[in-house]
Design a protein around this motif. Structure first.
Motif, PDB file in Angstrom:
ATOM      1  N   UNK A  84      23.052  88.680 -92.674  1.00  0.00           N
ATOM      2  CA  UNK A  84      21.863  89.461 -92.316  1.00  0.00           C
ATOM      3  C   UNK A  84      22.051  90.074 -90.930  1.00  0.00           C
ATOM      4  N   UNK A  85      21.643  91.334 -90.784  1.00  0.00           N
ATOM      5  CA  UNK A  85      21.760  92.025 -89.504  1.00  0.00           C
ATOM      6  C   UNK A  85      21.046  91.308 -88.380  1.00  0.00           C
ATOM      7  N   UNK A  86      19.968  90.615 -88.685  1.00  0.00           N
ATOM      8  CA  UNK A  86      19.251  89.861 -87.656  1.00  0.00           C
ATOM      9  C   UNK A  86      20.074  88.713 -87.097  1.00  0.00           C
ATOM     10  N   UNK A  87      20.904  88.114 -87.914  1.00  0.00           N
ATOM     11  CA  UNK A  87      21.771  87.027 -87.453  1.00  0.00           C
ATOM     12  C   UNK A  87      22.863  87.593 -86.547  1.00  0.00           C
ATOM     13  N   UNK A  88      23.428  88.728 -86.945  1.00  0.00           N
ATOM     14  CA  UNK A  88      24.436  89.388 -86.109  1.00  0.00           C
ATOM     15  C   UNK A  88      23.802  89.805 -84.785  1.00  0.00           C
ATOM     16  N   UNK A  89      22.605  90.357 -84.861  1.00  0.00           N
ATOM     17  CA  UNK A  89      21.883  90.779 -83.662  1.00  0.00           C
ATOM     18  C   UNK A  89      21.569  89.592 -82.751  1.00  0.00           C
ATOM     19  N   UNK A  90      21.169  88.474 -83.336  1.00  0.00           N
ATOM     20  CA  UNK A  90      20.925  87.256 -82.552  1.00  0.00           C
ATOM     21  C   UNK A  90      22.186  86.870 -81.779  1.00  0.00           C
ATOM     22  N   UNK A  91      23.336  86.859 -82.470  1.00  0.00           N
ATOM     23  CA  UNK A  91      24.591  86.454 -81.821  1.00  0.00           C
ATOM     24  C   UNK A  91      24.918  87.385 -80.660  1.00  0.00           C
ATOM     25  N   UNK A  92      24.731  88.682 -80.864  1.00  0.00           N
ATOM     26  CA  UNK A  92      24.980  89.648 -79.792  1.00  0.00           C
ATOM     27  C   UNK A  92      24.031  89.423 -78.622  1.00  0.00           C
ATOM     28  N   UNK A  93      22.752  89.292 -78.908  1.00  0.00           N
ATOM     29  CA  UNK A  93      21.736  89.104 -77.867  1.00  0.00           C
ATOM     30  C   UNK A  93      22.044  87.875 -77.023  1.00  0.00           C
TER      31      UNK A  93
END
Length: 140
Positions: free
Chosen positions: A50-59
């Motif tokens: 999920x893009x939100x999981x990728x985004x969490x990791x980046x954040x």
């Protein structure tokens, strides 16, 4: 206490990080690395991460990189992410560095890879601004 141990304690204090199973494997002034083991609950309907999981990791990786440059007590002020390919694999790896740090904020960048069968493939890139919190910050 060394920086990595301090960072691991900070990560463990974040309930969402615990929920996704994130692990901080590097935290120093040269950069940070955050890993997220992948499981079915972290995927979307097409089987990709999920893009939100990728985004969490980046954040979180960006914030740790900014914290390494600015000191403790930082938050993400803004960030942008570009998804460059769907993520399929066993683990996410987010590597971030502070590109420039001033007195109150740091500009950082992050590359996010998915690991599949031991091979890393770039799946997203991000950049953001990390801000130092005021000394007497509150959760208002």
């Amino acid at each position: 206490m060394d920086m990595l141990q301090f960072g691991k304690q900070a990560l463990a204090a974040q309930p969402f990080s615990t929920l996704v199973g994130a692990v901080l494997t590097r935290f120093d002034t040269e950069g940070t690395e955050l890993r997220v083991p992948l499981r079915d609950e972290l995927k979307q309907q097409h089987g990709f991460v999920h893009g939100g999981v990728i985004s969490y990791a980046a954040d979180n990786a960006l914030t740790f990189a900014g914290g390494a440059a600015l000191g403790t007590g930082v938050v993400t002020s803004e960030y942008k992410i570009n998804y460059v390919r769907p993520a399929l694999g066993q683990e996410l790896v987010a590597r971030a560095v502070a590109i420039h740090a001033g007195k109150s904020q740091a500009a950082c960048r992050c590359d996010i890879f998915v690991v599949n069968e031991g091979k890393e493939t770039l799946c997203a890139i991000a950049q953001g601004t990390i801000a130092r919190l005021p000394a007497a910050s509150s959760a208002e």
